[in-house]
Design a protein around this motif. Structure first.
Motif, PDB file in Angstrom:
ATOM      1  N   SER A 185       0.826  -1.204   0.000  1.00 44.54           N
ATOM      2  CA  SER A 185       0.000   0.000   0.000  1.00 44.54           C
ATOM      3  C   SER A 185       0.861   1.255   0.000  1.00 44.54           C
ATOM      4  CB  SER A 185      -0.925  -0.014   1.219  1.00 44.54           C
ATOM      5  OG  SER A 185      -1.692   1.161   1.277  1.00 44.54           O
ATOM      6  N   LEU A 186       1.940   1.237   0.805  1.00 42.11           N
ATOM      7  CA  LEU A 186       2.856   2.377   0.865  1.00 42.11           C
ATOM      8  C   LEU A 186       3.538   2.603  -0.478  1.00 42.11           C
ATOM      9  CD1 LEU A 186       4.340   4.576   2.462  1.00 42.11           C
ATOM     10  CD2 LEU A 186       5.981   2.823   3.188  1.00 42.11           C
ATOM     11  N   TRP A 187       4.001   1.522  -1.105  1.00 43.65           N
ATOM     12  CA  TRP A 187       4.684   1.616  -2.389  1.00 43.65           C
ATOM     13  C   TRP A 187       3.740   2.161  -3.464  1.00 43.65           C
ATOM     14  CZ3 TRP A 187       9.092   2.269  -4.409  1.00 43.65           C
ATOM     15  CH2 TRP A 187       9.370   1.943  -5.733  1.00 43.65           C
ATOM     16  N   GLN A 188       2.497   1.716  -3.448  1.00 48.18           N
ATOM     17  CA  GLN A 188       1.512   2.204  -4.410  1.00 48.18           C
ATOM     18  C   GLN A 188       1.260   3.692  -4.213  1.00 48.18           C
ATOM     19  OE1 GLN A 188       0.248   0.241  -6.858  1.00 48.18           O
ATOM     20  NE2 GLN A 188      -0.625   2.128  -7.710  1.00 48.18           N
ATOM     21  N   SER A 189       1.233   4.118  -2.946  1.00 51.72           N
ATOM     22  CA  SER A 189       1.018   5.527  -2.648  1.00 51.72           C
ATOM     23  C   SER A 189       2.166   6.377  -3.171  1.00 51.72           C
ATOM     24  CB  SER A 189       0.864   5.709  -1.139  1.00 51.72           C
ATOM     25  OG  SER A 189       0.715   7.065  -0.809  1.00 51.72           O
ATOM     26  N   VAL A 190       3.405   5.879  -3.014  1.00 52.97           N
ATOM     27  CA  VAL A 190       4.587   6.603  -3.502  1.00 52.97           C
ATOM     28  C   VAL A 190       4.531   6.732  -5.015  1.00 52.97           C
ATOM     29  CG1 VAL A 190       7.085   6.488  -3.783  1.00 52.97           C
ATOM     30  CG2 VAL A 190       6.061   6.002  -1.557  1.00 52.97           C
TER      31      VAL A 190
END
Length: 249
Positions: A185-190
């Motif tokens: 989820s964090l990587w997708q947000s970045v």
């Protein structure tokens, strides 16, 4: 299914009270059905705890059902099986004969859960020997418990063993899944918000207001002023003198 039997239990109780008040001998048969429905519903309440049924608890005509429900609620499979073996005349009643097998299955299922609780590995033959249940039925019960998630393990059909997954391992796997999902989820947000970090290959420096010519811009030729036009020094003090450096040539 248990919910249906709870309704039947209530109906049999009301029926028993009506027959009892009328002095009908039918009350004994209905009382047997009340005890049977209590076991089928999975209730922990003793059907003889009420003031209406208590006087019949030691009645010889109902004693077999009394002993049976006591063994059932104590989860004493050996006593339960013994009572059935010694009182086969109980099965002469078609309604009891039709439904007693489900009670027996429930008793055996609870007994299996209780027996294997301390073990992380056991054989189906071990359960069969301890509870005096046939091997095919043991396998069926264990399979049902696994599917129902009341037993977390796997059956090895080849050697007849069951491996129980420890709760620690299961918790660790669950934690890893949650951690992996959070990282994803964090990587997708970045990636979604990454446009603001792209380098400007045209050579312009800092453009928080958007493309060149719009908003504010940093112009080193404008004496360090923000918002000045390119190529024209602005009037004013600019950066001023640097300490320790003479302004004269």
């Amino acid at each position: 299914m248990a919910e249906n039997w709870k309704g039947a239990q209530s109906d049999f109780f009301e029926s028993f009270k009506n027959y009892d008040e009328a002095g009908s001998l039918q009350r004994i048969q209905v009382l047997k059905y009340l005890v049977l429905s209590t076991m089928l519903s999975g209730s922990d309440i003793n059907p003889f705890d009420s003031q209406e049924t208590k006087p019949y608890q030691n009645d010889p005509r109902i004693s077999t059902m009394t002993n049976l429900v006591n063994a059932y609620q104590r989860e004493d499979i050996h006593e339960y099986e013994k009572i059935l073996q010694d009182n086969k005349d109980l099965l002469q009643d078609p309604f009891i004969a039709e439904n007693i097998d489900e009670v027996t299955r429930n008793v055996r299922t609870k007994a299996v859960v209780k027996l294997v609780a301390p073990y992380t590995r056991f054989t189906l033959a071990f359960i069969s020997k301890q509870l005096k249940i046939s091997l095919p039925e043991v396998q069926e019960i264990v399979g049902f418990l696994i599917v129902d998630k009341r037993l977390r393990g796997k059956i090895n059909q080849q050697n007849g063993t069951v491996e129980i997954e420890s709760s620690t391992d299961m918790d660790r796997v669950q934690a890893m899944k949650e951690w992996s999902a959070a990282i994803g989820s964090l990587w997708q947000s970045v990636l979604n918000d990454g446009d603001g970090f792209k380098s400007d290959e045209s050579g312009s420096q800092f453009t928080p207001g958007g493309p060149a010519g719009h908003g504010m811009a940093w112009n080193p030729m404008a004496g360090g002023q923000v918002g000045a036009r390119p190529g024209k020094p602005t009037k004013g003090k600019g950066l001023g003198r640097l300490p320790g450096v003479s302004s004269k040539v």
